[in-house]
Design a protein around this motif. Structure first.
Motif, PDB file in Angstrom:
ATOM      1  N   SER A   8      28.095  -8.080  -0.497  1.00  0.00           N
ATOM      2  CA  SER A   8      28.471  -9.462  -0.162  1.00  0.00           C
ATOM      3  C   SER A   8      27.628 -10.452  -0.958  1.00  0.00           C
ATOM      4  O   SER A   8      27.869 -11.653  -0.900  1.00  0.00           O
ATOM      5  N   GLY A   9      26.602  -9.950  -1.629  1.00  0.00           N
ATOM      6  CA  GLY A   9      25.657 -10.870  -2.273  1.00  0.00           C
ATOM      7  C   GLY A   9      25.207 -10.407  -3.630  1.00  0.00           C
ATOM      8  O   GLY A   9      26.022 -10.007  -4.466  1.00  0.00           O
ATOM      9  N   THR A  10      23.883 -10.412  -3.819  1.00  0.00           N
ATOM     10  CA  THR A  10      23.356 -10.187  -5.166  1.00  0.00           C
ATOM     11  C   THR A  10      23.430  -8.731  -5.615  1.00  0.00           C
ATOM     12  O   THR A  10      23.443  -8.465  -6.811  1.00  0.00           O
ATOM     13  N   GLY A  11      23.417  -7.807  -4.669  1.00  0.00           N
ATOM     14  CA  GLY A  11      23.566  -6.403  -5.049  1.00  0.00           C
ATOM     15  C   GLY A  11      22.378  -5.840  -5.811  1.00  0.00           C
ATOM     16  O   GLY A  11      22.538  -5.010  -6.706  1.00  0.00           O
ATOM     17  N   SER A  12      21.162  -6.240  -5.423  1.00  0.00           N
ATOM     18  CA  SER A  12      19.998  -5.685  -6.136  1.00  0.00           C
ATOM     19  C   SER A  12      19.781  -4.222  -5.756  1.00  0.00           C
ATOM     20  O   SER A  12      19.303  -3.428  -6.575  1.00  0.00           O
ATOM     21  N   ASN A  13      20.142  -3.840  -4.536  1.00  0.00           N
ATOM     22  CA  ASN A  13      20.057  -2.422  -4.176  1.00  0.00           C
ATOM     23  C   ASN A  13      21.074  -1.622  -4.980  1.00  0.00           C
ATOM     24  O   ASN A  13      20.786  -0.523  -5.450  1.00  0.00           O
ATOM     25  N   PHE A  88      26.485  -5.458   2.500  1.00  0.00           N
ATOM     26  CA  PHE A  88      27.849  -5.870   2.865  1.00  0.00           C
ATOM     27  C   PHE A  88      27.755  -6.449   4.268  1.00  0.00           C
ATOM     28  O   PHE A  88      27.438  -5.732   5.218  1.00  0.00           O
ATOM     29  N   MET A  89      27.983  -7.758   4.394  1.00  0.00           N
ATOM     30  CA  MET A  89      27.651  -8.443   5.640  1.00  0.00           C
ATOM     31  C   MET A  89      28.857  -8.604   6.572  1.00  0.00           C
ATOM     32  O   MET A  89      28.980  -9.618   7.258  1.00  0.00           O
ATOM     33  N   ARG A  90      29.734  -7.605   6.589  1.00  0.00           N
ATOM     34  CA  ARG A  90      30.874  -7.618   7.527  1.00  0.00           C
ATOM     35  C   ARG A  90      30.870  -6.329   8.322  1.00  0.00           C
ATOM     36  O   ARG A  90      30.601  -5.261   7.770  1.00  0.00           O
ATOM     37  N   HIS A 108      19.236  -1.422   5.886  1.00  0.00           N
ATOM     38  CA  HIS A 108      18.913  -2.613   6.669  1.00  0.00           C
ATOM     39  C   HIS A 108      17.433  -2.931   6.499  1.00  0.00           C
ATOM     40  O   HIS A 108      16.591  -2.024   6.562  1.00  0.00           O
ATOM     41  N   PRO A 109      17.084  -4.221   6.334  1.00  0.00           N
ATOM     42  CA  PRO A 109      15.682  -4.568   6.078  1.00  0.00           C
ATOM     43  C   PRO A 109      14.850  -4.756   7.343  1.00  0.00           C
ATOM     44  O   PRO A 109      14.194  -5.780   7.528  1.00  0.00           O
ATOM     45  N   ALA A 110      14.885  -3.745   8.212  1.00  0.00           N
ATOM     46  CA  ALA A 110      14.032  -3.717   9.417  1.00  0.00           C
ATOM     47  C   ALA A 110      14.027  -2.281   9.928  1.00  0.00           C
ATOM     48  O   ALA A 110      14.833  -1.457   9.480  1.00  0.00           O
ATOM     49  N   PRO A 116      18.410  -5.868  14.318  1.00  0.00           N
ATOM     50  CA  PRO A 116      19.666  -5.703  13.590  1.00  0.00           C
ATOM     51  C   PRO A 116      20.243  -7.077  13.221  1.00  0.00           C
ATOM     52  O   PRO A 116      19.695  -8.107  13.631  1.00  0.00           O
ATOM     53  N   GLY A 117      21.318  -7.073  12.470  1.00  0.00           N
ATOM     54  CA  GLY A 117      22.018  -8.325  12.168  1.00  0.00           C
ATOM     55  C   GLY A 117      21.712  -8.854  10.790  1.00  0.00           C
ATOM     56  O   GLY A 117      21.066  -8.217   9.972  1.00  0.00           O
ATOM     57  N   ALA A 118      22.170 -10.082  10.566  1.00  0.00           N
ATOM     58  CA  ALA A 118      22.127 -10.675   9.226  1.00  0.00           C
ATOM     59  C   ALA A 118      20.743 -11.190   8.841  1.00  0.00           C
ATOM     60  O   ALA A 118      20.500 -11.505   7.683  1.00  0.00           O
ATOM     61  N   VAL A 143      26.846  -3.354  14.864  1.00  0.00           N
ATOM     62  CA  VAL A 143      26.007  -4.149  13.947  1.00  0.00           C
ATOM     63  C   VAL A 143      24.724  -3.366  13.667  1.00  0.00           C
ATOM     64  O   VAL A 143      23.832  -3.298  14.509  1.00  0.00           O
ATOM     65  N   ASP A 144      24.671  -2.733  12.496  1.00  0.00           N
ATOM     66  CA  ASP A 144      23.494  -1.960  12.069  1.00  0.00           C
ATOM     67  C   ASP A 144      23.138  -0.861  13.067  1.00  0.00           C
ATOM     68  O   ASP A 144      21.960  -0.613  13.353  1.00  0.00           O
ATOM     69  N   THR A 145      24.149  -0.202  13.605  1.00  0.00           N
ATOM     70  CA  THR A 145      23.934   0.935  14.501  1.00  0.00           C
ATOM     71  C   THR A 145      24.477   2.211  13.864  1.00  0.00           C
ATOM     72  O   THR A 145      25.298   2.157  12.941  1.00  0.00           O
ATOM     73  N   LEU A 165       8.397 -11.260   1.915  1.00  0.00           N
ATOM     74  CA  LEU A 165       8.476 -10.024   2.701  1.00  0.00           C
ATOM     75  C   LEU A 165       9.758  -9.270   2.374  1.00  0.00           C
ATOM     76  O   LEU A 165       9.740  -8.046   2.180  1.00  0.00           O
ATOM     77  N   HIS A 166      10.870 -10.000   2.289  1.00  0.00           N
ATOM     78  CA  HIS A 166      12.154  -9.325   2.000  1.00  0.00           C
ATOM     79  C   HIS A 166      12.092  -8.638   0.636  1.00  0.00           C
ATOM     80  O   HIS A 166      12.583  -7.525   0.469  1.00  0.00           O
ATOM     81  N   GLU A 167      11.457  -9.286  -0.317  1.00  0.00           N
ATOM     82  CA  GLU A 167      11.371  -8.690  -1.657  1.00  0.00           C
ATOM     83  C   GLU A 167      10.556  -7.394  -1.604  1.00  0.00           C
ATOM     84  O   GLU A 167      10.933  -6.394  -2.219  1.00  0.00           O
ATOM     85  N   VAL A 172      11.073  -0.984  -1.364  1.00  0.00           N
ATOM     86  CA  VAL A 172      11.085   0.284  -0.635  1.00  0.00           C
ATOM     87  C   VAL A 172      12.532   0.712  -0.367  1.00  0.00           C
ATOM     88  O   VAL A 172      12.897   1.886  -0.501  1.00  0.00           O
ATOM     89  N   GLU A 173      13.354  -0.253  -0.001  1.00  0.00           N
ATOM     90  CA  GLU A 173      14.750   0.007   0.364  1.00  0.00           C
ATOM     91  C   GLU A 173      15.510   0.645  -0.804  1.00  0.00           C
ATOM     92  O   GLU A 173      16.268   1.598  -0.612  1.00  0.00           O
ATOM     93  N   ARG A 174      15.281   0.135  -1.998  1.00  0.00           N
ATOM     94  CA  ARG A 174      15.971   0.666  -3.186  1.00  0.00           C
ATOM     95  C   ARG A 174      15.592   2.124  -3.399  1.00  0.00           C
ATOM     96  O   ARG A 174      16.437   2.961  -3.681  1.00  0.00           O
TER      97      ARG A 174
HETATM   98  C1  GAR Z   1      19.313  -5.860   1.739  1.00  0.00           C
HETATM   99  O1  GAR Z   1      17.984  -6.105   2.111  1.00  0.00           O
HETATM  100  C2  GAR Z   1      20.047  -5.172   2.868  1.00  0.00           C
HETATM  101  O2  GAR Z   1      19.259  -4.315   3.598  1.00  0.00           O
HETATM  102  C3  GAR Z   1      20.498  -6.327   3.702  1.00  0.00           C
HETATM  103  O3  GAR Z   1      20.941  -7.255   2.771  1.00  0.00           O
HETATM  104  C4  GAR Z   1      20.121  -7.160   1.609  1.00  0.00           C
HETATM  105  C5  GAR Z   1      21.046  -7.118   0.411  1.00  0.00           C
HETATM  106  O4  GAR Z   1      20.327  -7.255  -0.756  1.00  0.00           O
HETATM  107  N1  GAR Z   1      21.496  -5.926   4.638  1.00  0.00           N
HETATM  108  C6  GAR Z   1      21.527  -6.353   5.892  1.00  0.00           C
HETATM  109  O5  GAR Z   1      20.794  -7.210   6.328  1.00  0.00           O
HETATM  110  C7  GAR Z   1      22.582  -5.689   6.765  1.00  0.00           C
HETATM  111  N2  GAR Z   1      22.428  -6.094   8.117  1.00  0.00           N
HETATM  112  P1  GAR Z   1      21.031  -7.056  -2.173  1.00  0.00           P
HETATM  113  O6  GAR Z   1      22.379  -7.759  -2.132  1.00  0.00           O
HETATM  114  O7  GAR Z   1      20.089  -7.694  -3.125  1.00  0.00           O
HETATM  115  O8  GAR Z   1      21.171  -5.569  -2.382  1.00  0.00           O
END
Ligand code: GAR
Length: 188
Positions: A8-13, A88-90, A108-110, A116-118, A143-145, A165-167, A172-174
């Motif tokens: 749904s966004g930048t897709g760095s993962n 993907f935020m849906r 999920h970043p927690a 959970p959640g956005a 939602v994130d279950t 913090l998210h960065e 780690v997430e990647r």
């Molecule tokens: C990631 O941190 C992912 O865990 C999170 O959105 C970010 C997407 O980053 N997802 C959630 O919060 C799902 N509830 P990216 O678009 O840079 O990969």
């Protein structure tokens, strides 16, 4: 192993997955990258990498059920073994999960089931926890279950902002996402 990645966004993962495949470190085929809206950087960077992309725009459908059906049909057309939510935020429908035999991977970043959640990073900071982290799990229609595959902790520093913090969590997430995919791809 064929995967379809949803963003749904930048897709760095997702970029970490693309890089690992290109470097020969991850033996998966990215059949396509899809988004729920136009203009995401995740789709743009995928096109630049020469990948097949698609958009099933949530706002172009009169009902959620019609969007669900269209997304399910489009993803199924690539016959993936695993579908990956990379930011993907849906919420997807139970039918979507069933169509892919429950093989819907989410990060999920927690440390689920906490926050959970956005806004997992913001919510952890607001609560005042000192340690958070990230989770890779099989997602169900909640939602994130769903069953947890891997987790890793990240310490929250006093100087952290939500962004810093998210960065750090994403670094780690990647790694966890790529190693989880590698394990799945190597499984018989
Ligand atoms: C990631 O941190 C992912 O865990 C999170 O959105 C970010 C997407 O980053 N997802 C959630 O919060 C799902 N509830 P990216 O678009 O840079 O990969």
């Amino acid at each position: 192993m064929r995967i379809v990645v949803l963003v749904s966004g930048t897709g760095s993962n997702l970029q970490a997955v693309i890089d690992a495949v290109k470097a020969g470190e991850l033996d998966v085929e990215i059949a396509a990258v899809g988004a729920d809206r136009e203009g995401t950087y995740g789709v743009e960077r995928s096109s630049e990498a020469g990948l097949e992309t698609f958009v099933v725009n949530f706002n172009s459908f009169p009902t959620r059920a019609e969007w669900d059906d269209a997304l399910t049909a489009r993803v199924a057309s690539y016959a993936p073994d695993v579908v990956v939510s990379s930011g993907f935020m849906r919420i997807v429908s139970p039918e979507f999960i069933d169509t892919f035999n429950g093989k819907y991977l989410n990060t999920h970043p927690a440390l689920l089931p906490a926050f959970p959640g956005a806004h997992g990073v913001r919510d952890a900071m607001a609560y005042g926890v000192k340690v958070t982290g990230c989770t890779v799990h099989w997602a169900d229609a909640g939602v994130d279950t769903g069953p947890i595959i891997a987790q890793e902790a990240v310490v929250i520093e006093d100087s952290d902002t939500e962004e810093s913090l998210h960065e750090r969590i994403k670094v780690v997430e990647r790694r966890l996402l790529v190693s989880t995919l590698a394990t799945l791809a190597a499984a018989p």
